[in-house]
Motif scaffolding. Structure first.
Motif, short mmCIF file in Angstrom:
data_model
loop_
_atom_site.label_atom_id
_atom_site.label_comp_id
_atom_site.label_asym_id
_atom_site.label_seq_id
_atom_site.Cartn_x
_atom_site.Cartn_y
_atom_site.Cartn_z
N VAL A 75 0.89 -1.16 0.00
CA VAL A 75 0.00 0.00 0.00
C VAL A 75 0.92 1.21 0.00
CG1 VAL A 75 -1.83 1.25 1.21
CG2 VAL A 75 -1.70 -1.26 1.36
N GLY A 76 0.70 2.13 -0.91
CA GLY A 76 1.61 3.27 -1.00
C GLY A 76 0.91 4.55 -1.39
N ARG A 77 1.48 5.63 -0.94
CA ARG A 77 0.96 6.96 -1.30
C ARG A 77 1.89 7.57 -2.35
NH1 ARG A 77 2.46 11.75 0.72
NH2 ARG A 77 3.51 10.73 2.48
N VAL A 78 1.29 8.05 -3.42
CA VAL A 78 2.08 8.67 -4.49
C VAL A 78 2.52 10.06 -4.03
CG1 VAL A 78 2.07 9.48 -6.88
CG2 VAL A 78 0.84 7.39 -6.27
N VAL A 79 3.83 10.21 -3.87
CA VAL A 79 4.38 11.47 -3.36
C VAL A 79 4.50 12.49 -4.47
CG1 VAL A 79 6.37 12.54 -2.22
CG2 VAL A 79 5.63 10.23 -1.55
N ARG A 80 5.08 12.06 -5.59
CA ARG A 80 5.28 13.00 -6.71
C ARG A 80 5.57 12.23 -7.98
NH1 ARG A 80 10.95 14.31 -7.74
NH2 ARG A 80 12.23 12.92 -6.49
N PHE A 91 6.88 7.31 -10.63
CA PHE A 91 6.37 8.00 -9.44
C PHE A 91 7.22 7.64 -8.22
CE2 PHE A 91 2.71 7.12 -12.19
CZ PHE A 91 2.12 8.37 -12.30
N GLU A 92 7.37 8.62 -7.31
CA GLU A 92 7.93 8.31 -6.00
C GLU A 92 6.78 7.90 -5.10
OE1 GLU A 92 10.09 11.51 -4.18
OE2 GLU A 92 9.95 10.59 -2.19
N VAL A 93 6.92 6.77 -4.43
CA VAL A 93 5.84 6.22 -3.62
C VAL A 93 6.33 5.99 -2.19
CG1 VAL A 93 4.35 4.20 -3.28
CG2 VAL A 93 4.67 5.14 -5.58
N ALA A 94 5.59 6.48 -1.22
CA ALA A 94 5.87 6.20 0.19
C ALA A 94 5.07 4.96 0.59
CB ALA A 94 5.48 7.40 1.05
N VAL A 95 5.79 3.91 0.98
CA VAL A 95 5.12 2.64 1.32
C VAL A 95 4.57 2.73 2.75
CG1 VAL A 95 5.46 0.16 1.68
CG2 VAL A 95 6.61 1.34 -0.22
N THR A 96 3.29 2.47 2.89
CA THR A 96 2.66 2.55 4.21
C THR A 96 2.30 1.17 4.76
OG1 THR A 96 0.51 2.90 3.14
CG2 THR A 96 1.73 4.86 3.81
N MET A 129 -1.70 7.07 -11.99
CA MET A 129 -1.89 7.36 -10.58
C MET A 129 -1.79 8.87 -10.35
SD MET A 129 0.04 4.24 -8.61
CE MET A 129 1.71 4.52 -9.25
N LYS A 130 -2.42 9.30 -9.27
CA LYS A 130 -2.43 10.73 -8.96
C LYS A 130 -1.64 11.00 -7.69
CE LYS A 130 -6.98 11.32 -11.05
NZ LYS A 130 -8.43 11.45 -10.78
N GLU A 131 -0.93 12.10 -7.70
CA GLU A 131 -0.15 12.49 -6.52
C GLU A 131 -1.07 12.69 -5.33
OE1 GLU A 131 2.17 15.89 -7.57
OE2 GLU A 131 3.25 14.86 -9.17
N GLY A 132 -0.62 12.22 -4.18
CA GLY A 132 -1.39 12.37 -2.95
C GLY A 132 -2.38 11.24 -2.71
N HIS A 133 -2.65 10.42 -3.71
CA HIS A 133 -3.61 9.31 -3.57
C HIS A 133 -2.86 8.04 -3.15
CE1 HIS A 133 -7.21 11.15 -5.74
NE2 HIS A 133 -6.28 12.10 -5.71
N GLN A 134 -3.61 7.15 -2.50
CA GLN A 134 -3.01 5.89 -2.04
C GLN A 134 -3.62 4.71 -2.80
OE1 GLN A 134 -1.87 5.42 2.14
NE2 GLN A 134 -3.10 7.22 2.61
#
Lengths: 220, 158
Positions: A75-80, A91-96, A129-134
């Protein structure tokens, strides 16, 4: 031999010949353009509307098959948006949350499709994918044939992959985790594609610290 | 323009996107170039569609404008073939990672090429039973067009 003789004995004649060749070539090109070129232009009904239509070799709307073909499900949030890489967007993705395998907290993920200038290319039913979305994302490492520092988001349809969620506690994440537990490979037993995929994953893990995965689901 | 066509030909499965067909020639044409190694599959697709359709699918020449480029790529993604609409020439791309697999025969590759050429002729995916339509997605042992493909082509181009 004749041209050598001309060079050595008659430089003016060589210049005249060269000028004749230049003039003749120019005239030929002009004639071609004026009389023989097909004036027809490539006609599109609606420009610049563009899209990608893919033919998938297995049922990519089945998350268990996608998970079985993946090395990591997170599960990840698209940072930019980082860059366009060929026909893919990175995309840079922050893994949650990790559902299959382990990854660093921040990873790069590439998706088929891109926006360039006034044109955009998107896979049907699989928008960028869109920035800010998970999202829940099933990904594989790139192979040696496609050198990149970005994991590859597997293209899919419906609930197969890239399912948008509100966060790691979204009920859809639990539903997806169950699909990962039931993961099965799309490859038939002994298929070369399965062996190649597995080798690519092993190589990635050996050369990229922070990544660990049980690998593909076994061929059956 | 495309929307109008869709509404007037209810039986056909048409895309909502532009296609590769140059309708300003008579007959309409697709001029293509290829550097794909799947020559047999590409030639089969060209021959089968040419035998059925009034659209002529012909190699690009020095005095024509290219409508379609065919090539190969190695991709770890899930597609085995894809069609890309572009502002200029469109693209058919075959995924060598999949098509070179030990479990892929000539007929599987032939189906892929027939399917992608179908997109270039304006035909969309459908869910019809095999072998009714080559435009159903998936791995399939089929080197010929289905009956629905022929009726779609009749409705759209003939």
């Amino acid at each position: 031999m004749r041209s050598l003789a001309i060079v050595s004995h008659s430089p003016k004649r060589v210049i005249k010949l060269a000028a004749g060749v230049v003039v003749g070539t120019t005239l030929a090109l002009l004639l071609q353009t004026a009389f023989f070129s097909n004036p027809v232009q490539h006609v599109h009904g609606v420009e610049p509307e563009t899209a990608i239509s893919a033919d998938f070799w297995y049922d990519v709307s089945d998350p268990s098959l996608i998970a079985g073909d993946s090395f990591y499900v997170v599960v990840g949030r698209v940072v930019r948006t980082v860059r366009v890489d060929g026909d893919r967007t990175v995309f840079e993705v922050a893994v949650t949350k990790e559902l299959k395998g382990s990854t660093p907290d921040s990873v790069l993920v590439s998706q088929l499709g891109k926006v360039e200038g006034e044109h955009s290319w998107e896979l049907e039913d699989f928008p960028l994918m869109k920035e800010g979305h998970q999202y829940v994302m099933s990904v594989v490492p790139p192979s040696v044939h496609e050198p990149s520092d970005a994991l590859i988001l597997l293209s899919a349809k419906g609930m197969g992959n890239k399912v948008e969620v509100t966060g790691p506690d979204d009920p859809l994440v639990s539903w997806y985790a169950d699909k990962v537990r039931k993961a099965r490979t799309p490859y038939p037993a002994g298929a070369s594609g399965h062996r190649e995929r597995a080798a690519s994953g092993r190589q990635w893990q050996e050369t990229h610290p922070g990544y660990g995965s049980p690998g593909l689901s076994p061929a059956v | 323009m495309v929307t109008a066509v869709v509404s007037s030909v209810a039986a056909a499965h048409l895309t909502s996107y532009p296609n590769s067909v140059d309708s300003s020639t008579s007959p309409a044409q697709i001029r293509y170039s290829t550097n794909s190694k799947y020559t047999g599959a590409v030639n089969n697709a060209v021959d089968r569609w040419n035998a059925e359709s009034k659209v002529e699918i012909l190699p690009d020449a020095w005095n024509t404008v290219k409508d379609l480029e065919i090539g190969d790529t190695y991709s770890s993604d899930t597609f085995h073939g894809r069609f890309t609409w572009n502002p200029g020439a469109d693209n058919i791309t075959f995924n060598t990672r999949i098509l070179d697999g030990s479990d892929w025969s000539y007929e599987h590759k032939a189906k892929t090429a027939l399917h992608e050429f179908g997109h270039s002729l304006d035909f969309d995916h459908n869910e019809l039973d095999w072998p009714t339509s080559i435009m159903r997605q998936g791995k399939r042992f089929q080197e010929y067009l289905g009956s629905h493909d022929k009726s779609d082509d009749d409705n759209r181009w003939n």
